[in-house]
Design an enzyme around this catalytic site. Structure first.
Site, PDB file in Angstrom:
ATOM      1  N   ARG A 279       0.858  -1.183   0.000  1.00 23.27           N
ATOM      2  CA  ARG A 279       0.000   0.000   0.000  1.00 23.27           C
ATOM      3  C   ARG A 279       0.892   1.230   0.000  1.00 23.27           C
ATOM      4  O   ARG A 279       1.950   1.247   0.646  1.00 23.27           O
ATOM      5  CB  ARG A 279      -0.903   0.034   1.243  1.00 23.27           C
ATOM      6  CG  ARG A 279      -2.027  -1.003   1.237  1.00 23.27           C
ATOM      7  CD  ARG A 279      -3.082  -0.707   0.159  1.00 23.27           C
ATOM      8  NE  ARG A 279      -4.205  -1.620   0.185  1.00 23.27           N
ATOM      9  CZ  ARG A 279      -4.314  -2.723  -0.556  1.00 23.27           C
ATOM     10  NH1 ARG A 279      -3.345  -3.056  -1.389  1.00 23.27           N
ATOM     11  NH2 ARG A 279      -5.384  -3.484  -0.483  1.00 23.27           N
ATOM     12  N   GLU A 308      -4.355   7.205  -5.222  1.00 23.18           N
ATOM     13  CA  GLU A 308      -4.298   6.479  -6.498  1.00 23.18           C
ATOM     14  C   GLU A 308      -5.455   6.946  -7.365  1.00 23.18           C
ATOM     15  O   GLU A 308      -6.601   6.841  -6.919  1.00 23.18           O
ATOM     16  CB  GLU A 308      -4.398   4.976  -6.259  1.00 23.18           C
ATOM     17  CG  GLU A 308      -3.143   4.403  -5.646  1.00 23.18           C
ATOM     18  CD  GLU A 308      -3.273   2.945  -5.253  1.00 23.18           C
ATOM     19  OE1 GLU A 308      -4.341   2.345  -5.495  1.00 23.18           O
ATOM     20  OE2 GLU A 308      -2.330   2.404  -4.681  1.00 23.18           O
ATOM     21  N   HIS A 327      -1.780   0.098  -9.436  1.00 21.03           N
ATOM     22  CA  HIS A 327      -2.337  -0.875  -8.475  1.00 21.03           C
ATOM     23  C   HIS A 327      -2.997  -2.044  -9.227  1.00 21.03           C
ATOM     24  O   HIS A 327      -4.202  -2.257  -9.129  1.00 21.03           O
ATOM     25  CB  HIS A 327      -3.345  -0.207  -7.535  1.00 21.03           C
ATOM     26  CG  HIS A 327      -3.591  -1.003  -6.283  1.00 21.03           C
ATOM     27  ND1 HIS A 327      -3.911  -0.427  -5.081  1.00 21.03           N
ATOM     28  CD2 HIS A 327      -3.580  -2.346  -6.048  1.00 21.03           C
ATOM     29  CE1 HIS A 327      -4.086  -1.370  -4.161  1.00 21.03           C
ATOM     30  NE2 HIS A 327      -3.890  -2.553  -4.731  1.00 21.03           N
TER      31      HIS A 327
HETATM   32  O1  LIG Z   1      -5.308  -6.133  -1.371  1.00 14.22           O
HETATM   33  C1  LIG Z   1      -5.243  -6.739  -2.450  1.00 14.22           C
HETATM   34  O2  LIG Z   1      -5.445  -7.949  -2.546  1.00 14.22           O
HETATM   35  C2  LIG Z   1      -4.920  -5.996  -3.689  1.00 14.22           C
HETATM   36  O3  LIG Z   1      -4.188  -4.860  -3.442  1.00 14.22           O
HETATM   37  C3  LIG Z   1      -6.170  -5.650  -4.436  1.00 14.22           C
HETATM   38  O4  LIG Z   1      -6.825  -4.660  -3.761  1.00 14.22           O
END
Ligand SMILES: O=C(O)[C@H](O)CO
Length: 363
Positions: A279, A308, A327
């Site tokens: 993240r 994002e 992402h």
């Molecule tokens: O958390 C997750 O699995 C990916 O980032 C998709 O949101």
């Protein structure tokens, strides 16, 4: 004029008829696009930014649910109320703020598509008696592939190589600036050795990399041997030694800003590349910009940022030593299918009172 736009059931071809109990006036003559099955399937609200029908077409959700997209829900107050029992959260876009949840008095489950649940207020949702679920495991291979893809692309400057190769004005197709960094035999430090971290380590082994890891809890010796990774009790040791630092932690209060300027980025070598597939907020982004501008570290390859997408004038976007993807760690068709499948299994289990494959409990 109000437009009713409940999502069309693909392939149903059935006569429109609203599920009984839904207070919409058919005589308004605006139901020609509304195909609703004549049965008592529970309704599920689905969020996300994907093209209409994308998620529903990945796997047969409509076997279990009558699907309603969030936009349609917002535009049609007639659809608020007790009908909806499940919420399927896609693209990390959660319509789970208190004012929306108030409109869903029969909601029993918020089923997240993906493993990270930092966008959900689990304690609050749970306090309403609503279960929260996620989809660990099924995302790991695709996310680990993406981490390696970013690492390789950054090290071997694949995007720049492509740009030069297709540029009609280029006279020198192999300028020295395309010289890359050797991946084979280098040292990869993985921060966060969960399921995804382990998969990244396995891939690193395929490149004869030395694998270091740091994790809240040390893995068992068997796990370490299986992925060939050496534990660093102190994250600092990993940061000092690694040629590639890969972030694979969940976002939590403990990991927010984990990689910042004054300590962590300064500990890395000027030849180190930071790869983030977890993240954006795990990294202090302002500090990262400075570290990349000043040569404190060599490069960054980021599948995640905050926000994002980044605003178009964000300084990270102008740096030559940054590679950014939007992402997409889990975005392969087969993984997305598995995610939706698991979301549905979780939601159905909650509604049927069965044991729930992936419940997320409030901490
Ligand atoms: O958390 C997750 O699995 C990916 O980032 C998709 O949101």
């Amino acid at each position: 004029m109000q437009t009713l736009c409940v999502r069309r059931l693909w392939g149903s071809g059935q006569v429109s008829r609203l599920v009984k109990g839904t207070n919409i006036n058919r005589s308004a003559g605006r139901l020609q696009h509304t195909k609703v099955m004549e049965d008592d399937k529970p309704w599920a609200l689905i969020s996300g930014a994907s093209e209409p029908g994308f998620v529903e077409n990945l796997t047969p959700i409509t076997k279990h649910f009558q699907i309603l997209c969030y936009k349609d829900f917002l535009q049609n107050p007639q659809l608020h109320g007790p009908k909806i029992q499940a919420m399927l959260v896609w693209d990390n876009i959660p319509p789970t703020d208190p004012s929306t949840l108030q409109l869903l008095p029969s909601l029993k489950v918020v089923a997240n598509g993906g493993v990270g649940i930092d966008h959900l207020d689990v304690p609050y949702i749970s306090s309403l008696g609503v279960k929260v679920t996620n989809t660990p495991g099924v995302v790991s291979n695709a996310t680990a592939d993406m981490a390696m893809g970013l690492l390789l692309a950054s090290a071997r400057k694949i995007v720049q190589c492509h740009q030069i190769s297709v540029d009609p004005k280029t006279t020198n197709h192999k300028p020295q600036c395309l010289m890359g960094v050797e991946v084979t035999g280098s040292t990869m430090g993985i921060i966060g050795m969960g399921h995804i971290g382990c998969k990244i380590a396995q891939r690193g082994k395929g490149f004869d990399m030395k694998i270091l890891y740091h994790n809240r809890n040390r893995r068992s010796v068997e796990d370490e041997q299986a992925v060939g990774a050496t534990y660093c009790e102190k994250m600092d040791d990993l940061l000092k030694e690694s040629d590639f630092v890969v972030l694979a932690v969940n976002l939590s209060p403990e990991t927010t800003g984990l990689i910042g300027h004054s300590v962590e980025l300064n500990l890395m070598k000027p030849t180190t590349t930071l790869v983030n597939i977890s993240r954006g907020r795990v990294v202090d982004q302002e500090a990262l910009v400075k570290a990349l501008q000043s040569g404190t570290i060599l490069a960054a390859a980021l599948d995640v940022t905050y926000p994002e997408p980044l605003p178009r004038d964000h300084p990270l976007l102008g740096l030559p030593n940054v590679l950014i993807t939007p992402h997409v760690g889990t975005d392969t068709l087969s993984t997305c299918r598995k995610i939706v499948q698991r979301m549905v299994e979780n939601a159905v289990a909650v509604l049927k009172g069965h044991s729930i494959p992936n419940e997320v409990k409030p901490k």
